[in-house]
Design a protein around this motif. Structure first.
Motif, short mmCIF file in Angstrom:
data_model
loop_
_atom_site.label_atom_id
_atom_site.label_comp_id
_atom_site.label_asym_id
_atom_site.label_seq_id
_atom_site.Cartn_x
_atom_site.Cartn_y
_atom_site.Cartn_z
N UNK A 164 -2.62 -4.28 -6.63
CA UNK A 164 -2.56 -2.91 -6.13
C UNK A 164 -1.73 -2.00 -7.05
N UNK A 165 -0.72 -2.57 -7.71
CA UNK A 165 0.21 -1.78 -8.53
C UNK A 165 0.36 -2.48 -9.88
N UNK A 175 0.82 -1.21 0.00
CA UNK A 175 0.00 0.00 0.00
C UNK A 175 0.86 1.26 0.00
N UNK A 176 1.96 1.23 0.74
CA UNK A 176 2.85 2.40 0.77
C UNK A 176 3.48 2.62 -0.60
N UNK A 177 3.89 1.54 -1.27
CA UNK A 177 4.44 1.67 -2.61
C UNK A 177 3.40 2.23 -3.58
N UNK A 178 2.17 1.82 -3.40
CA UNK A 178 1.09 2.30 -4.27
C UNK A 178 0.80 3.78 -4.03
N UNK A 179 0.83 4.21 -2.79
CA UNK A 179 0.35 5.54 -2.44
C UNK A 179 1.42 6.63 -2.54
N UNK A 180 2.68 6.27 -2.31
CA UNK A 180 3.73 7.29 -2.19
C UNK A 180 4.26 7.71 -3.56
N UNK A 181 4.19 8.99 -3.83
CA UNK A 181 4.56 9.49 -5.15
C UNK A 181 6.03 9.41 -5.48
N UNK A 182 6.90 9.30 -4.45
CA UNK A 182 8.33 9.25 -4.70
C UNK A 182 8.90 7.83 -4.68
N UNK A 183 8.08 6.84 -4.32
CA UNK A 183 8.59 5.48 -4.16
C UNK A 183 8.53 4.74 -5.50
N UNK A 184 9.59 4.02 -5.81
CA UNK A 184 9.71 3.32 -7.08
C UNK A 184 8.57 2.32 -7.31
N UNK A 185 8.29 2.03 -8.57
CA UNK A 185 7.32 1.01 -8.93
C UNK A 185 8.05 -0.29 -9.21
N UNK A 186 8.93 -0.64 -8.32
CA UNK A 186 9.75 -1.83 -8.51
C UNK A 186 9.93 -2.52 -7.17
N UNK A 187 9.82 -3.83 -7.18
CA UNK A 187 10.01 -4.62 -5.97
C UNK A 187 11.02 -5.72 -6.26
N UNK A 188 12.17 -5.65 -5.58
CA UNK A 188 13.14 -6.73 -5.66
C UNK A 188 12.85 -7.66 -4.49
#
Length: 471
Positions: free
Chosen positions: A318-319, A272-285
């Protein structure tokens, strides 16, 4: 209290600087770092301390008065390389007794390494543990004032917040948020050489990131052996998703990236934080290591393939534009063909944009090193090639879906295909090969994706199109 313990690290910095001021010019110091991003970040601290004490930095060991090898212990090959370098630097230490040759980093925590240094490398005068970086000024002071050798192998202390950092880049910075690891995967030496988990206070992290953004840094990489464990043990009520939301409130033109995440702690709150935060990357390692439940249990990973796939499903719900990468191990002790096929099936299901695969090699001091391993090396190599072939096919299909899209990218370096070749990365961490003015390096621009390869996409920079968002 002994006199030495009453003297602060900052005072020792000043004391070393006073000694060096007698030199006709600042003496040179060299730091070579190997291994993970956390080791690179430690190397930047070592360089910052050396500069603060009055040294200048060099890449030439022939002119260096201090040579520090900041080592990695994850694989045996890395250790052998470090010992090889120590051997090659022997001539400088033997020919000039004023030269201080030191070993830092993860290798310093291993008893076998320390014994090897005593027996075979007596000219190594300085050993600095991963938890002892802020003692470097005191240790150098001792060596400069007559002490022959000194060592501090601590792995548990938190690095002091006062330590200066010499950033290697003007636009990209690494910010450790925690240190150590509690997971004890059976193949991994990290908990033994970096100690237990310790988290930095969120206020300290916030101040560091805010300062970096104000100074023009465009990419901030948050680091930890398992960032999803951030906050445990702190007096404040915080975890990694809340830390992301806190840092996202910093105003500026930047992107927050992070690594690594352990699947057992990858929560809905993180997604949810990755989805909502405008500065957080759209990538999950999200390192999976293997697709076989039996092998995952032998690795002590504490999740099943189904658990992992459920995280991926929820994240993509979510993303939808989420980019995924992972670490994969081939040939863990006892891995059968069916176990390996489970890994291939998982890769087929997830369809990663990128993978970081490696063939298992035993690491002394870990439980896995004691497990019987009867799979021939040739068979492991053949499995690795099948995995690579599959991933190339998947990545090329994934990247073809981006052709025609216009995306914000961060130009991050020079390419190799021509004089004007540049590389950039999307918010999903996907490499974009392009052409343009090197002055664009470190800037956000817009790129139109024109073609796809199996490891990157090709894009044309649209410098007249404003970037309205980081992602």
């Amino acid at each position: 209290m002994p006199e030495d313990l009453q003297i602060s690290p900052e005072q020792r910095v000043c004391a070393v600087r006073e000694i060096l001021s007698a030199c006709s010019e600042p003496p040179a110091a060299m730091v070579r770092s190997f291994g993970c991003q956390l080791n690179v970040a430690d190397g930047e601290k070592l360089k910052g301390l050396l500069l603060s004490m009055g040294y200048r930095l060099t890449e030439d060991p022939e002119e260096a008065k201090v040579i520090l090898l900041n080592t990695c212990a994850v694989r045996e090959h890395a250790e052998q390389r470090a010992f090889g370098l120590l051997g090659s630097y022997k001539k400088y230490a033997v020919q000039n007794p004023d030269v201080i040759l030191g070993l830092c980093g993860c290798m310093s925590a291993e008893e076998t390494v320390r014994e090897t240094l005593k027996k075979s490398y007596p000219y190594v005068r300085l050993v600095v543990g991963t938890g002892a970086i802020d003692r470097l000024p005191a240790m150098l002071y001792d060596l400069l004032t007559g002490t022959k050798r000194t060592a501090d192998n601590d792995t548990e202390a938190m690095p002091s917040e006062w330590i200066p950092v010499h950033r290697e880049s003007t636009f990209r910075a690494s910010v450790p948020v925690m240190y150590g690891c509690n997971n004890f995967c059976t193949y991994c030496i990290v908990p033994y050489v970096r100690g237990r988990e310790r988290s930095r206070a969120s206020a300290d992290i916030y101040r560091e990131v805010e300062s970096l953004v104000k100074n023009g840094y465009r990419e901030i990489l948050l680091l930890g052996q398992n960032v999803n464990s951030y906050g445990r043990g702190l007096e404040e009520d915080i975890d990694f998703p809340r830390l992301l939301r806190l840092l996202d409130t910093i105003e500026g033109d930047y992107i927050l990236r992070f690594m690594s995440s352990h699947p057992k702690d990858a929560s809905d709150e993180l997604i949810a934080a990755m989805r909502d935060c405008g500065h957080v990357e759209r990538h999950l390692h999200l390192p999976v290591q293997c697709g076989s439940d039996r092998i995952l249990s032998e690795m002590n990973r504490r999740y099943t393939a189904a658990d992992y796939l459920d995280i991926i499903r929820r994240a993509r719900e979510q993303i939808p534009d989420l980019s995924l990468s992972t670490d994969l191990m081939v040939g863990f002790p006892g891995e059968t063909e069916e176990d390996f096929l489970d890994t291939l099936r998982l890769v087929e299901t997830v369809r990663y944009d990128n993978i970081y695969p490696f063939i298992y090699s035993p690491r002394e001091g870990t439980k896995a090193a004691q497990m019987p391993d009867e799979t021939p090396a040739a068979e492991k190599t053949e499995r690795m090639q099948r995995l690579l072939d599959l991933q190339k096919h998947i990545a090329e299909e994934n990247f073809h879906a981006l052709v025609g899209q216009t995306l914000p990218v961060l130009v991050d370096g020079k390419g190799k295909r021509s004089e004007t070749a540049l590389t950039a990365r999307t918010a999903g961490g996907i490499i974009v090969e392009t052409e343009g003015d090197p002055a664009l390096i470190g800037q956000f621009v817009t790129a139109k994706i024109t073609a796809a390869r199996n490891c990157a996409v090709i894009g044309a920079l649209l410098t007249d199109v404003p970037v309205t968002a980081v992602r």
